[in-house]
Design an enzyme around this catalytic site. Structure first.
Site, PDB file in Angstrom:
ATOM      1  N   GLY A  38     -11.429   2.159   8.164  1.00 43.85           N
ATOM      2  CA  GLY A  38     -11.632   3.279   7.242  1.00 43.85           C
ATOM      3  C   GLY A  38     -10.326   3.853   6.737  1.00 43.85           C
ATOM      4  N   VAL A  48       0.039  -4.776  -0.082  1.00 43.16           N
ATOM      5  CA  VAL A  48       0.111  -3.909  -1.269  1.00 43.16           C
ATOM      6  C   VAL A  48       1.127  -2.806  -0.959  1.00 43.16           C
ATOM      7  CG1 VAL A  48      -1.170  -2.389  -2.836  1.00 43.16           C
ATOM      8  CG2 VAL A  48      -2.278  -4.426  -1.888  1.00 43.16           C
ATOM      9  N   GLN A  51      -2.136  -9.332   4.936  1.00 37.79           N
ATOM     10  CA  GLN A  51      -0.939  -9.974   5.507  1.00 37.79           C
ATOM     11  C   GLN A  51      -0.031  -8.938   6.201  1.00 37.79           C
ATOM     12  OE1 GLN A  51       0.093 -13.162   5.779  1.00 37.79           O
ATOM     13  NE2 GLN A  51       2.036 -12.442   6.651  1.00 37.79           N
ATOM     14  N   HIS A  93      -6.782  -1.825   1.054  1.00 41.33           N
ATOM     15  CA  HIS A  93      -8.166  -2.222   1.353  1.00 41.33           C
ATOM     16  C   HIS A  93      -8.897  -2.608   0.065  1.00 41.33           C
ATOM     17  CE1 HIS A  93      -7.356   0.699   4.770  1.00 41.33           C
ATOM     18  NE2 HIS A  93      -7.682  -0.405   5.418  1.00 41.33           N
ATOM     19  N   SER A 103      -0.429   1.950   4.230  1.00 43.38           N
ATOM     20  CA  SER A 103      -1.002   1.991   5.573  1.00 43.38           C
ATOM     21  C   SER A 103      -1.769   3.297   5.703  1.00 43.38           C
ATOM     22  CB  SER A 103       0.124   1.971   6.616  1.00 43.38           C
ATOM     23  OG  SER A 103      -0.356   2.439   7.864  1.00 43.38           O
TER      24      SER A 103
END
Ligand code: PAF
Length: 286
Positions: free
Chosen positions: A33, A185, A157, A39, A194
């Site tokens: 989440g 990203v 990754q 994501h 993150s």
């Protein structure tokens, strides 16, 4: 199309069974989440690849150590659901810890069947400072695979060691699915996205930026012909902000995960450092 929010295993399995009956391919994006653009890129890739997409949202207690951030890990299910809705996700599977592990599971539960990744893959990098972490990750991911039965599963990754371990699990346990690695990203200035970036103050964020800068410097020097990892390590250290607490900066063969002294093939350069109280990881493949 409405995204279905499900928090129990049997309803999720019911939907999956229906899709399978119709011969539809299923993509799974496992997450904890606090979804961000990283994501979203996994979800977009899943949408391109599969007929149906399931996003799991589960802060997995058994992959956190006793002094880690399980309790304070951001939980933003309403926002996550909205993002999934916009991206056309079919199901958000957001179980409770009880639903996943049964009533009364504790962080230190010793009565659970675990998946133990190979020692040589966990005795380095994040595995060193987070004992049990990858057992917890592999265990929950195998459970998610068994519940969702995806044809494809999408992982970033950025968690390079996790990705390597999960690919190995799929191979070693003969799981019938394909893992799809997706690129890191970054923010415009290079900071790797993150969920834990939300912990950073403005000042810490500036400091954290030197992590991606140091990796970038390694890439530049490597492209200029420097292959000695000691020299590359020293150059990176000179760029890292002194207030960061470096946990590791390692060079690993990207195919075998072996430690590399002199670079002579595709190499993972991975770093972990604490910025204040926040532990950050990043990597580059050179
Ligand atoms: O990378 C993560 O977010 C987690 O480790 C995962 C794969 C969802 C397992 O809990």
């Amino acid at each position: 199309m409405k995204t279905l929010l499900l928090n129990n295993i049997s309803d999720t399995k019911k939907n999956i069974k229906e899709w399978k009956k119709n011969g539809q391919t299923i993509g799974l994006v496992p997450t904890m989440g606090a979804l961000h653009a990283g994501h979203a890129s996994l979800i977009k890739k899943a949408k391109e690849t599969c007929d149906k997409v399931v996003v799991s949202v589960f802060v997995n207690p058994i992959q956190f150590g006793p002094n880690e951030d399980y309790d304070k890990y951001p939980r933003t299910i309403e926002k996550d659901l909205k993002i999934c809705e916009e991206l056309g996700v079919n199901i958000v599977f957001a179980p409770s810890p009880n639903e996943m592990y049964g009533n009364g599971v504790k962080l230190s539960d010793t009565e659970l069947t675990f998946v133990c990744p190979p020692y040589n893959l966990i005795d380095c990098m994040c595995g060193k400072s987070r004992p049990g972490h990858f057992d917890g990750v592999a265990t929950v991911v195998l459970k998610l695979f068994n519940i969702v039965q995806p044809d494809f599963a999408f992982f970033g990754q950025k968690d390079a060691q996790q990705l390597f371990i999960l690919k190995r699990m799929v191979h070693d346990l003969n799981l019938d699915l394909t893992i799809v690695p997706c690129p890191i990203v970054r923010e415009k200035d290079g900071l790797a996205l993150s969920s834990r970036n939300t912990y950073l103050s403005d000042e810490e964020r500036k400091t954290a930026l030197t992590i991606s800068k140091s990796l970038n410097q390694i890439k530049i020097l490597y492209n200029q012909g420097i292959k000695d990892t000691k020299k590359l390590f020293d150059a990176a250290i000179s760029i890292l902000d002194k207030s960061l607490e470096l946990e590791y900066l390692e060079f690993r063969n990207a195919d075998t995960f072996e430690d590399v002294q002199e670079i002579n093939g595709t190499t993972l350069v991975a770093i972990a450092a604490k910025c204040g109280k926040t532990r950050l990881i990043d990597n580059e493949i050179i």
